[in-house]
Design a protein around this motif. Structure first.
Motif, PDB file in Angstrom:
ATOM      1  N   ALA A  87      30.803  39.601  56.809  1.00 30.56           N
ATOM      2  CA  ALA A  87      29.722  39.459  56.237  1.00 30.56           C
ATOM      3  C   ALA A  87      29.508  37.903  55.664  1.00 30.56           C
ATOM      4  O   ALA A  87      28.488  37.228  55.611  1.00 30.56           O
ATOM      5  N   LEU A  88      30.536  37.144  55.209  1.00 31.72           N
ATOM      6  CA  LEU A  88      30.598  35.879  54.913  1.00 31.72           C
ATOM      7  C   LEU A  88      30.278  34.787  56.155  1.00 31.72           C
ATOM      8  O   LEU A  88      29.285  33.901  56.056  1.00 31.72           O
ATOM      9  N   LEU A  89      30.858  35.410  57.180  1.00 32.63           N
ATOM     10  CA  LEU A  89      30.557  34.551  58.476  1.00 32.63           C
ATOM     11  C   LEU A  89      29.302  34.626  58.917  1.00 32.63           C
ATOM     12  O   LEU A  89      28.554  33.749  59.554  1.00 32.63           O
ATOM     13  N   ASP A  90      28.550  35.741  58.577  1.00 35.73           N
ATOM     14  CA  ASP A  90      27.305  36.099  59.119  1.00 35.73           C
ATOM     15  C   ASP A  90      26.281  35.131  58.167  1.00 35.73           C
ATOM     16  O   ASP A  90      25.441  34.623  58.534  1.00 35.73           O
ATOM     17  N   GLU A  91      26.651  35.199  56.905  1.00 40.49           N
ATOM     18  CA  GLU A  91      25.947  34.403  55.966  1.00 40.49           C
ATOM     19  C   GLU A  91      25.767  32.880  56.212  1.00 40.49           C
ATOM     20  O   GLU A  91      24.907  32.179  56.141  1.00 40.49           O
ATOM     21  N   ALA A  92      27.100  32.323  56.684  1.00 41.70           N
ATOM     22  CA  ALA A  92      27.335  31.334  57.117  1.00 41.70           C
ATOM     23  C   ALA A  92      26.550  30.680  58.508  1.00 41.70           C
ATOM     24  O   ALA A  92      25.985  29.585  58.422  1.00 41.70           O
ATOM     25  N   GLN A 136      23.673  32.068  59.446  1.00 35.09           N
ATOM     26  CA  GLN A 136      22.307  32.209  59.205  1.00 35.09           C
ATOM     27  C   GLN A 136      21.648  31.125  58.467  1.00 35.09           C
ATOM     28  O   GLN A 136      20.686  30.846  58.411  1.00 35.09           O
ATOM     29  N   ALA A 137      22.651  30.379  57.763  1.00 37.75           N
ATOM     30  CA  ALA A 137      22.145  29.288  56.986  1.00 37.75           C
ATOM     31  C   ALA A 137      21.599  28.250  57.743  1.00 37.75           C
ATOM     32  O   ALA A 137      22.061  27.767  58.839  1.00 37.75           O
ATOM     33  N   ALA A 153      27.250  17.432  57.213  1.00 35.34           N
ATOM     34  CA  ALA A 153      27.750  17.558  55.850  1.00 35.34           C
ATOM     35  C   ALA A 153      26.947  18.756  55.262  1.00 35.34           C
ATOM     36  O   ALA A 153      27.815  19.460  54.509  1.00 35.34           O
ATOM     37  N   VAL A 154      25.739  19.145  55.206  1.00 33.27           N
ATOM     38  CA  VAL A 154      25.305  20.403  54.991  1.00 33.27           C
ATOM     39  C   VAL A 154      25.936  21.495  55.509  1.00 33.27           C
ATOM     40  O   VAL A 154      26.257  22.663  54.777  1.00 33.27           O
ATOM     41  N   ARG A 155      26.322  21.558  56.851  1.00 34.05           N
ATOM     42  CA  ARG A 155      27.147  22.848  57.362  1.00 34.05           C
ATOM     43  C   ARG A 155      28.361  22.833  56.911  1.00 34.05           C
ATOM     44  O   ARG A 155      28.743  24.020  56.387  1.00 34.05           O
ATOM     45  N   LEU A 156      29.036  21.963  56.721  1.00 32.44           N
ATOM     46  CA  LEU A 156      30.444  22.052  56.016  1.00 32.44           C
ATOM     47  C   LEU A 156      30.351  22.352  54.502  1.00 32.44           C
ATOM     48  O   LEU A 156      30.906  23.333  54.200  1.00 32.44           O
ATOM     49  N   GLU A 157      29.215  21.952  53.743  1.00 33.02           N
ATOM     50  CA  GLU A 157      29.239  22.205  52.432  1.00 33.02           C
ATOM     51  C   GLU A 157      28.758  23.793  52.387  1.00 33.02           C
ATOM     52  O   GLU A 157      29.225  24.514  51.123  1.00 33.02           O
ATOM     53  N   LEU A 162      31.108  29.166  50.804  1.00 29.07           N
ATOM     54  CA  LEU A 162      31.359  30.446  50.958  1.00 29.07           C
ATOM     55  C   LEU A 162      32.890  30.965  50.814  1.00 29.07           C
ATOM     56  O   LEU A 162      33.374  31.803  50.093  1.00 29.07           O
ATOM     57  N   TRP A 163      33.729  29.880  51.776  1.00 32.97           N
ATOM     58  CA  TRP A 163      35.146  30.318  51.678  1.00 32.97           C
ATOM     59  C   TRP A 163      35.902  30.083  50.522  1.00 32.97           C
ATOM     60  O   TRP A 163      36.987  30.868  50.157  1.00 32.97           O
ATOM     61  N   SER A 164      35.537  28.863  49.554  1.00 32.84           N
ATOM     62  CA  SER A 164      36.136  28.446  48.457  1.00 32.84           C
ATOM     63  C   SER A 164      36.067  29.559  47.568  1.00 32.84           C
ATOM     64  O   SER A 164      37.039  30.052  46.835  1.00 32.84           O
ATOM     65  N   ASP A 165      35.172  30.156  47.458  1.00 37.58           N
ATOM     66  CA  ASP A 165      34.710  31.111  46.397  1.00 37.58           C
ATOM     67  C   ASP A 165      35.570  32.404  46.838  1.00 37.58           C
ATOM     68  O   ASP A 165      36.081  33.201  46.119  1.00 37.58           O
TER      69      ASP A 165
END
Length: 312
Positions: free
Chosen positions: A258-263, A265-266, A273-277, A282-285
């Motif tokens: 679910a986290l990977l899918d959310e990433a 789809q962003a 830089a936007v992709r990395l952030e 997601l993963w830091s949380d």
């Protein structure tokens, strides 16, 4: 970018200055540059988002991300020793007497100086994640030694930084062994994996198993004979799956779909830089929640100056 491993540390300094502008300037003082022809290795900070970005740090909701690059020249000891041996033999034959230890050392230094500029280089990347709210640092590195190199670079950047490996009151080995031997002791959100490394209490070696049923009778028999879990595949529902090691390090990290899918789809507008952030948020949380769960499951955090509970 989703990390694959973490070595975890507790930050003890309460008043570390992390104001954005001075910190970025301090990072720039130790910015990575390639090794020179005469250097064997070099480390430094690089943009986490890659060459298309200039920022050396990214901070989101009190989570900071840094990237250390380490470049080394590949010059195997066997190559050096062989060349030195040939030169020693030639000198001794020409002079008719054995070389002294000092003369051999000078020859070795000469060989290093000549061969180093010709050696190929290898570059490795290590991420440093700093949860400043919870005062935890995680280093995305395969070994504790590499993690310590990143911490040393951070200390140079800040002037000083007191950290110790994160330690739990119940040793991970004891906790994992308990979860294996007593299914009723497992936390509600713990997902059991299919790989384990069992260490014998005596000289019986280490047993490693993959793609196995950890609740099988065979596994229970091994545990009853006194083996302890040194590494085990586990997961936390909705967050990630990974291998937990007996030093509390995390490897083989796979975040929840679910986290990977959310990433994926962003919309990042093709901006690295936007992709990395987006990924980092997601993963830091998720990692903060993973660490909180592990600390809870293993009896809380231990005082690093005090011995942890003994492993049976």
């Amino acid at each position: 970018m989703f990390p694959k491993a973490f070595h975890l540390y507790r930050v003890h300094d309460q008043d570390v200055l992390l104001d954005t502008v001075p910190f970025e300037e301090a990072l720039a003082e130790l910015r990575f540059r390639p090794v020179s022809p005469r250097e064997a290795r070099r480390v430094g900070w690089a943009p986490p988002a890659g060459k298309r970005s200039e920022a050396l740090s990214h901070e989101i909701q009190r989570h900071m991300l840094l990237t250390m690059l380490k470049q080394e020249r590949l010059l195997p000891a066997a190559v050096i020793n062989e060349e030195v041996a040939e030169r020693v033999e030639a000198r001794e034959a020409a002079e008719g007497q054995p070389l002294s230890r000092r003369e051999r050392q000078l020859l070795k230094e000469q060989v290093l100086e000549e061969l180093l500029p010709q050696a190929f280089t290898t570059t490795k990347r290590f991420e440093l994640w700093w949860d400043t709210a919870n005062r935890i640092i995680g280093i995305n590195a395969g070994s504790r030694k590499a993690a310590e190199e990143a911490l040393d670079l951070l200390r140079q950047t800040l002037g000083s930084l007191k950290v110790t490996p994160l330690v739990t009151k119940t040793p991970p080995s004891r906790g994992m062994t308990q979860w294996l031997s007593d299914p009723g002791s497992r936390p509600a959100t713990l997902l059991l994996g299919d790989q384990v490394e069992l260490r014998a209490t005596e000289d019986e070696g280490v047993l490693r198993a993959k793609s196995v049923d950890l609740d099988s009778e065979e596994m229970q028999s091994l545990l009853e004979n006194g083996r302890l879990a040194a590494k085990m595949g586990i997961g936390i529902e909705g967050l990630a799956r990974f291998q937990l090691h007996d030093d509390l390090s995390i490897k083989g990290l796979q975040f929840d779909d679910a986290l990977l899918d959310e990433a994926s789809q962003a919309d990042d507008g093709d901006d690295p830089a936007v992709r990395l952030e987006t990924d980092f948020a997601l993963w830091s949380d998720a990692m903060s929640k993973v660490i909180a769960s592990l600390l809870e499951w293993l009896g809380g955090e231990a005082d690093p100056s005090m011995p942890s509970e003994a492993t049976p």
